[in-house]
Design an enzyme around this catalytic site. Structure first.
Site, short mmCIF file in Angstrom:
data_model
loop_
_atom_site.label_atom_id
_atom_site.label_comp_id
_atom_site.label_asym_id
_atom_site.label_seq_id
_atom_site.Cartn_x
_atom_site.Cartn_y
_atom_site.Cartn_z
CG ASP A 110 25.31 28.04 21.03
OD1 ASP A 110 25.57 26.85 21.27
OD2 ASP A 110 26.18 28.92 20.94
N GLY A 135 19.01 24.47 19.69
CA GLY A 135 19.18 23.28 18.88
C GLY A 135 20.61 22.80 18.87
CG ASP A 136 23.51 19.03 18.64
OD1 ASP A 136 24.31 19.34 17.73
OD2 ASP A 136 23.76 18.17 19.49
CG PHE A 137 25.80 22.98 14.63
CD1 PHE A 137 26.68 21.93 14.76
CD2 PHE A 137 26.23 24.25 15.01
CE1 PHE A 137 27.96 22.11 15.27
CE2 PHE A 137 27.51 24.44 15.52
CZ PHE A 137 28.38 23.37 15.65
CG HIS A 165 38.22 27.36 14.40
ND1 HIS A 165 38.99 28.41 14.87
CD2 HIS A 165 37.18 27.24 15.28
CE1 HIS A 165 38.46 28.87 15.99
NE2 HIS A 165 37.37 28.19 16.24
#
Length: 360
Positions: free
Chosen positions: A216, A242-244, A262
């Site tokens: 996250d 991290g940043d996906f 979603h």
């Protein structure tokens, strides 16, 4: 003209009308007043009524004093909770927790869902008052929908409310996955968009051979670390910051994306699924779960209502059907895709990455 109206009426007639009985408005009235039920429950959780009753029954005056409820509304309020099946009242006028209340609504219980109800009350209830505006404009109506997650998490009070709600909202689905998925075939797993880490904690508790953790944004790490430490699993569950959108996903045998897809439009969903397929070990699996819409788009209504919630909460998100998700996962490279009901309001779609031998 009259005949055409008659035909149209017959086509849309209710079963009551076909039996010669008048259609009654009970269902409409029940839906219209449903928010009264919710707000009574939300107030009881906010006032910690169920926790006050955890050690046994209390008389009206004692319960009133311990919860801080004003005497004017106390008897009606507690009797309302009895009528809703949330409390019991004995012949002596003493109140106690009924049924599920003692298990799921007592603060500190391992099964506590109160944080989800607080999240629904303090965030969703306000957002849903703006549903008509969202339907007309097509624009999100919440702070989360008009800001980035990093910006949203910068406010400590918003972050705490949101993360606590995510943990409570994930609890039952996480426990179902811990029981239903064949974890004995794998060694490592990671929860993508993990929040506090409820899902990895619930799975690791049941399967002591597993190691893994959650992925996250960096701002979430203290909450994850504290939650995992509180469950004495720090030796097996680690946080991956991290940043996906910009970073590759950590590698593991199994990745879980719960209530992630979603939030985003089709292009981002596709990107995330492709990233997941690259990160998963050959022969590993991806578990996606959300409040899916049934393929017929009729019932139950929760998936469709949840999709309206995504209209309120996000710039481009919506719920989707299992068939849609299967198609996306197939395109990303997954095979043998199946569907598993998780027993609350979530449905999992599970796909497997071909092992090296199968893909050669």
């Amino acid at each position: 003209m009259g005949a055409r109206r008659k035909a149209g009426h017959d086509e849309s007639a209710t079963s009551a009308e076909l039996l010669g009985k008048p259609a009654l408005p009970e269902r409409i009235i029940e839906i219209a007043y449903a928010f009264w039920h919710s707000k009574a429950l939300f107030a009881a959780v906010e006032l910690d009524v169920f926790t006050k009753l955890a050690d046994g029954a209390l008389h009206l005056d004692t319960l009133t004093g311990r919860t801080g409820v004003h005497p004017r509304g106390a008897r009606d309020f507690f009797d309302c909770l009895v009528a809703l099946g949330l409390l019991d009242r004995n012949a002596d006028g003493c109140y106690s927790n009924a049924g599920e209340s003692g298990r799921y609504l007592v603060r500190g219980s391992a099964d506590y869902l109160g944080d989800l109800l607080i999240h629904l009350d303090k965030r969703h209830y306000q957002n849903w008052s703006l549903l008509a505006r969202a339907l007309v404009t097509g624009e999100p109506q919440s702070a989360l929908g008009t800001d980035s997650y990093a910006g949203f998490y910068a406010d400590p009070s918003k972050q705490e409310l949101f993360l606590n709600g995510m943990s409570a909202g994930s609890l039952l689905a996480a426990r179902a996955l811990a029981r239903k998925f064949p974890w004995n075939r794998y060694r490592t797993f990671l929860d993508i968009g993990t929040a506090e880490g409820c899902l990895p904690v619930e799975i690791a508790r049941v399967h002591p051979h597993l190691v893994g953790g959650g992925f996250d944004l960096p701002a979430v790490e203290p909450a994850f670390t504290g939650y995992v430490r509180g469950h004495e699993l720090s030796d097996r569950l680690q946080f991956h910051a991290g940043d996906f959108f910009s970073d590759p996903l950590p590698s593991a045998d199994v990745l879980v994306m719960g209530r992630i897809l979603h939030n985003w439009d089709h292009s981002i969903r596709t990107m995330l699924l492709e990233k997941a397929c690259r990160a998963i070990s050959p022969g590993g699996a991806l578990i996606v779960y959300d409040p899916l819409i049934d393929d017929e788009r009729r019932a139950p209504p929760h998936g469709l209502l949840s999709s309206l919630n995504m209209l309120l909460e996000t710039a481009a998100g919506r719920e989707y059907t299992a068939s849609e998700c299967k198609s996306w996962m197939t395109s990303a490279g997954f095979r043998d895709i199946g569907v598993e009901q998780l027993g609350d309001m979530h449905t999992a779609v599970i796909g497997f990455k071909p092992d090296a031998a199968a893909s050669s």
